[in-house]
Enzyme design. Structure first.
Site: not given
Length: 390
Positions: A165, A370
């Protein structure tokens, strides 16, 4: 050694307002971001003050509605802002992209009441966001996530672990994807979770080969309680929200990759014109001139690709395939260009005296985040050929 100030890129912007915006971004990049980038990255220092400055300058909510604190800018302009920021320091450019990704779910799928309550602070109130999809056992296979949200009266109780994260441990809010139903994509729901919610704890930041100034950490949700009015969209809609968010987020990564590659090219050209060998600048030698030409061509092609995808998005047309292509091409180009920049500088390129070795280390992560570039190829192939026949 501090980074070289980003060299202005010739751009064709749609309005005078957007030209003024890019001038502001370049000024901030040259005065506030680039000078301390090398030192702060080496020290692993997260530049929260820069994100506060960008928020105060109206640069954290550019592609969103001004009624909620955004900048009303088309993606074509917003992505060029990201490119300029990433050229000065990837930690900053990528951080803005991640913040925008974390804001997308509420801006695109939240109720009017939710948007009015939360978006002004998220987009222009100095807050910083994190996007919580990946888990220790579900990266590319995001639909297999295990973090669970269980209904308890008017609240939801979230339990599980998110990994990799960006802004983990420093974010003020998190967009969290959690399982509220059966296994598979249809059992996932999105939530807006405060960064200081009781039961939410960040692990120690990961020790990475690059982007040391950007904290990446696991987030542990130990019975984190959130009200139902922080559920984004309908129950079970979370995976669709996540995919829509990632389409836009991949364009942000593509723009950051082009900015990083441009910074590497600028450094390589400056060195090549100043370095003397055999009585003349090494920029005179054909082998190096061809290398520079190839680097510049990859950058221009990548910029054209991400801008073409952004214009489709701005026109309300499908752009998922083009976003995957842009993310794939631009990040591969950044890896190639930064590696070539190290080669141009020779032995000096391998030292900390010049930033190109850092650019090369930073470029690698852009091929992973991503959606790995292997996943991008799957997305592209499925849209061209249909699903696999098995």
């Amino acid at each position: 050694m501090s980074d070289r100030a980003p060299k202005p890129v010739e751009r064709h912007l749609p309005t005078e307002e957007s030209e003024d915006l890019l001038a502001l971004v370049r000024d901030i990049a040259q005065r506030e971001i680039a000078p301390a980038a090398a030192e702060e990255e080496e020290a692993g220092h997260f530049p929260r003050r820069l994100f506060t400055l960008l928020s105060e300058s109206g640069l954290l909510g550019l592609p969103y509605d001004s009624a909620h604190g955004g900048g009303d800018q088309p993606y074509e302009v917003y992505l060029q802002v990201l490119e300029e920021l990433a050229a000065a320091r990837l930690t900053v450019g990528l951080g803005v992209s991640v913040h925008s990704l974390a804001s997308y779910a509420l801006a695109g799928f939240g109720s009017k009441e939710q948007q009015a309550e939360h978006l002004p602070a998220m987009l222009g109130g100095g807050l910083l966001g994190a996007y919580c999809l990946s888990e220790p056992t579900s990266g590319s296979d995001a639909a297999s996530l295990r973090t669970r949200a269980v209904r308890d009266g008017d609240d939801w109780v979230i339990t599980g672990t998110k990994s990799w994260i960006t802004h983990g441990g420093v974010a003020d809010f998190c967009t969290v994807l959690a399982r509220t139903g059966p296994d598979g994509a249809r059992g996932i729901t999105a939530f807006l979770v405060p960064g200081d919610a009781p039961g939410l704890q960040a692990a120690a930041p990961e020790k990475k080969m690059g982007m040391k100034g950007s904290p990446t950490a696991q987030l542990h949700f130990d019975g984190v309680r959130v009200a139902d009015d922080r559920r984004i969209g309908e129950e079970g809609q979370g995976f669709a929200i996540a995919l829509a968010s990632l389409d836009s987020g991949r364009l942000g990564i593509a723009a950051c990759a082009v900015g990083l590659a441009q910074a590497a090219l600028d450094e390589a050209m400056a060195y090549a014109t100043g370095r003397q060998q055999f009585g003349r600048p090494i920029a005179d030698f054909q082998g190096l001139r061809f290398l520079i030409a190839d680097m510049a061509t990859r950058i221009e092609a990548g910029r054209a690709l991400y801008l073409a995808a952004a214009r489709l998005r701005d026109a309300g047309l499908p752009f998922s395939r083009q976003a995957a292509m842009a993310k794939l091409f631009c990040t591969d180009a950044a890896m190639s260009v930064t590696t070539d920049a190290v080669q141009v500088l020779g032995g000096y390129g391998y030292t900390l005296d010049f930033p190109v070795e850092r650019y090369m280390r930073e470029a690698k992560v852009l091929q992973i985040v991503e959606g790995t570039n292997q996943i991008q190829r799957m997305v592209i192939a499925r849209q061209l050929l249909g699903p696999e026949s098995r």
